[in-house]
Design a protein around this motif. Structure first.
Motif, PDB file in Angstrom:
ATOM      1  N   ALA A 114     -36.012  30.657  13.901  1.00 38.42           N
ATOM      2  CA  ALA A 114     -35.550  29.297  14.208  1.00 38.42           C
ATOM      3  C   ALA A 114     -36.656  28.483  14.861  1.00 38.42           C
ATOM      4  N   GLY A 115     -37.363  29.089  15.814  1.00 38.98           N
ATOM      5  CA  GLY A 115     -38.485  28.407  16.438  1.00 38.98           C
ATOM      6  C   GLY A 115     -39.585  28.100  15.439  1.00 38.98           C
ATOM      7  N   ARG A 116     -39.826  29.061  14.535  1.00 40.71           N
ATOM      8  CA  ARG A 116     -40.855  28.865  13.512  1.00 40.71           C
ATOM      9  C   ARG A 116     -40.483  27.700  12.593  1.00 40.71           C
ATOM     10  N   GLN A 117     -39.197  27.580  12.260  1.00 41.29           N
ATOM     11  CA  GLN A 117     -38.743  26.464  11.424  1.00 41.29           C
ATOM     12  C   GLN A 117     -38.979  25.121  12.121  1.00 41.29           C
ATOM     13  N   GLN A 118     -38.657  25.067  13.420  1.00 44.98           N
ATOM     14  CA  GLN A 118     -38.898  23.830  14.156  1.00 44.98           C
ATOM     15  C   GLN A 118     -40.387  23.499  14.177  1.00 44.98           C
ATOM     16  N   GLY A 119     -41.214  24.499  14.459  1.00 49.60           N
ATOM     17  CA  GLY A 119     -42.656  24.277  14.515  1.00 49.60           C
ATOM     18  C   GLY A 119     -43.238  23.842  13.187  1.00 49.60           C
ATOM     19  N   ALA A 120     -42.769  24.471  12.109  1.00 47.34           N
ATOM     20  CA  ALA A 120     -43.264  24.111  10.778  1.00 47.34           C
ATOM     21  C   ALA A 120     -42.876  22.685  10.426  1.00 47.34           C
ATOM     22  N   TYR A 121     -41.659  22.288  10.820  1.00 50.01           N
ATOM     23  CA  TYR A 121     -41.225  20.922  10.544  1.00 50.01           C
ATOM     24  C   TYR A 121     -42.091  19.922  11.310  1.00 50.01           C
ATOM     25  N   VAL A 122     -42.292  20.165  12.599  1.00 52.65           N
ATOM     26  CA  VAL A 122     -43.094  19.238  13.418  1.00 52.65           C
ATOM     27  C   VAL A 122     -44.517  19.153  12.878  1.00 52.65           C
ATOM     28  N   LYS A 123     -45.083  20.285  12.500  1.00 55.10           N
ATOM     29  CA  LYS A 123     -46.439  20.280  11.939  1.00 55.10           C
ATOM     30  C   LYS A 123     -46.496  19.428  10.675  1.00 55.10           C
ATOM     31  N   ALA A 124     -45.514  19.610   9.786  1.00 55.61           N
ATOM     32  CA  ALA A 124     -45.506  18.833   8.544  1.00 55.61           C
ATOM     33  C   ALA A 124     -45.312  17.345   8.826  1.00 55.61           C
ATOM     34  N   ALA A 125     -44.449  17.027   9.799  1.00 56.75           N
ATOM     35  CA  ALA A 125     -44.165  15.624  10.108  1.00 56.75           C
ATOM     36  C   ALA A 125     -45.347  14.930  10.774  1.00 56.75           C
ATOM     37  N   LEU A 126     -46.217  15.699  11.430  1.00 57.23           N
ATOM     38  CA  LEU A 126     -47.431  15.104  12.019  1.00 57.23           C
ATOM     39  C   LEU A 126     -48.434  14.700  10.952  1.00 57.23           C
ATOM     40  N   ALA A 127     -48.249  15.185   9.749  1.00 56.02           N
ATOM     41  CA  ALA A 127     -49.022  14.741   8.579  1.00 56.02           C
ATOM     42  C   ALA A 127     -50.529  14.823   8.804  1.00 56.02           C
TER      43      ALA A 127
END
Length: 334
Positions: free
Chosen positions: A147-160
């Protein structure tokens, strides 16, 4: 007082007190495994956090549907380890056959759990694993690293492609949930503890008011950030209030997936949340308790109850559902 545990003290014919909840009470000694009569006790971290309210309501409903007797106790606050120890001892005295527990401390309740198991009580962790994991018979929970990894991956992708400058609002020190989500987020975003990209961090014990205060303190040191990690949705709401007071709109993710949290995502308070399924944890835990009472059969190991990213701003490479789906499925309640 914060140092005092607030538990339900139950005598025959009397249910009393603030700070915890008893759904049902019985007297007498424990019914042995195989006797057919399941007596289920649930110990949560608090009775006020919406997540644990849902867990308790789901367990109570499942117990009623399956003819099991049910009792629920909670400490006064997230981190009230002594309160949980007393709750376990109370339940053993009241004759439970199974205890379901979301431990405040992954190590602080181990001695009480061991005494319960020696007395013939099956103990199942819900939501939060013990350390070591085999201190209980089984664990039904979210894979919190994932779950933490999913949040981190999303934030990383959203930082573009922008270099992250992150504030981390963690949970309760010593909790496996806090540790696993924290570590998973760092893995997902591609950082390590001590990285200068982490511009601030503090613990908020999963509490909205504490999170707001801690975020305000961190923002006094620096507002040069572009992302916020939050351990759960009450924490995210507190962090958002602190950011809003300063006129800052910062990319933020969270974990929980309650209906209020999904609505927060829809309203733009934070970009994404990772939904977990406490109703499934509770229902499977109660089902295991009923099987144990009837047959003596025990589950074992870790049973992952799943997690899903919820966002209206999907990112390439990060599987997700939108908030319409989220509101229909939040915590498995609809």
């Amino acid at each position: 007082m914060r140092q005092r545990s607030l538990l339900c003290l139950v005598t025959a014919g009397l249910l009393a007190v603030s700070g915890c909840t008893v759904e049902r009470h019985w007297g007498g000694s424990s019914a042995p495994a195989g006797s057919g009569q399941a007596k289920v006790g649930l110990v949560t971290k608090t009775e006020t956090n919406p997540y644990f309210v849902e867990l308790r309501n789901a367990a109570s409903a499942a117990a009623q549907a399956q003819g099991a007797e049910f009792m629920a106790l909670a400490g006064q606050f997230d981190g009230d380890n002594d309160g949980q120890v007393r709750a376990i001892e109370n339940m053993v005295q009241q004759g439970v056959t199974t205890i379901l527990i979301t431990p405040n401390s992954s190590t602080g309740v181990l001695a009480a759990i061991e005494r319960a198991r020696q007395a013939g009580v099956m103990v199942i962790a819900l939501d939060t694993a013990t350390d070591p994991a085999d201190a209980v018979d089984a664990t039904y929970a979210t894979d919190n690293v994932a779950a933490g990894r999913q949040q981190g991956a999303y934030v990383k992708a959203a930082l573009a492609g922008s270099a992250p400058k992150v504030i981390m609002i963690d949970g309760t020190a010593g909790s496996t949930v806090d540790t696993y989500r924290h570590n998973g987020f760092l893995e997902g975003i591609g950082l390590r503890d001590g990285d200068p990209a982490i511009v601030g961090r503090d613990n908020a014990n999963g509490d909205q008011s504490i999170a707001q205060q801690k975020m305000e303190n961190l923002l006094q040191r620096s507002t040069d950030l572009n992302a916020v990690y939050t351990m759960n949705e009450p924490t995210a709401r507190g962090a958002y209030a602190a950011l809003q007071a300063r006129g800052l709109r910062i990319l933020m993710g969270s974990i929980d997936g309650g209906c209020q949290g999904v609505q927060n995502v829809r309203d733009g308070q934070y970009a994404a949340t990772v939904m977990q399924f406490p109703r499934k944890m509770a229902e499977e835990g109660v089902a295991a308790a009923v099987r144990y009472a009837k047959t003596g059969e025990k589950p074992s190991g870790f049973i992952d109850t799943g997690s899903v990213v919820i966002t209206d701003r999907p990112m390439p490479g990060v599987p997700s559902q939108d908030t319409t789906w989220g509101l229909q499925n939040c915590w498995g309640t609809k």
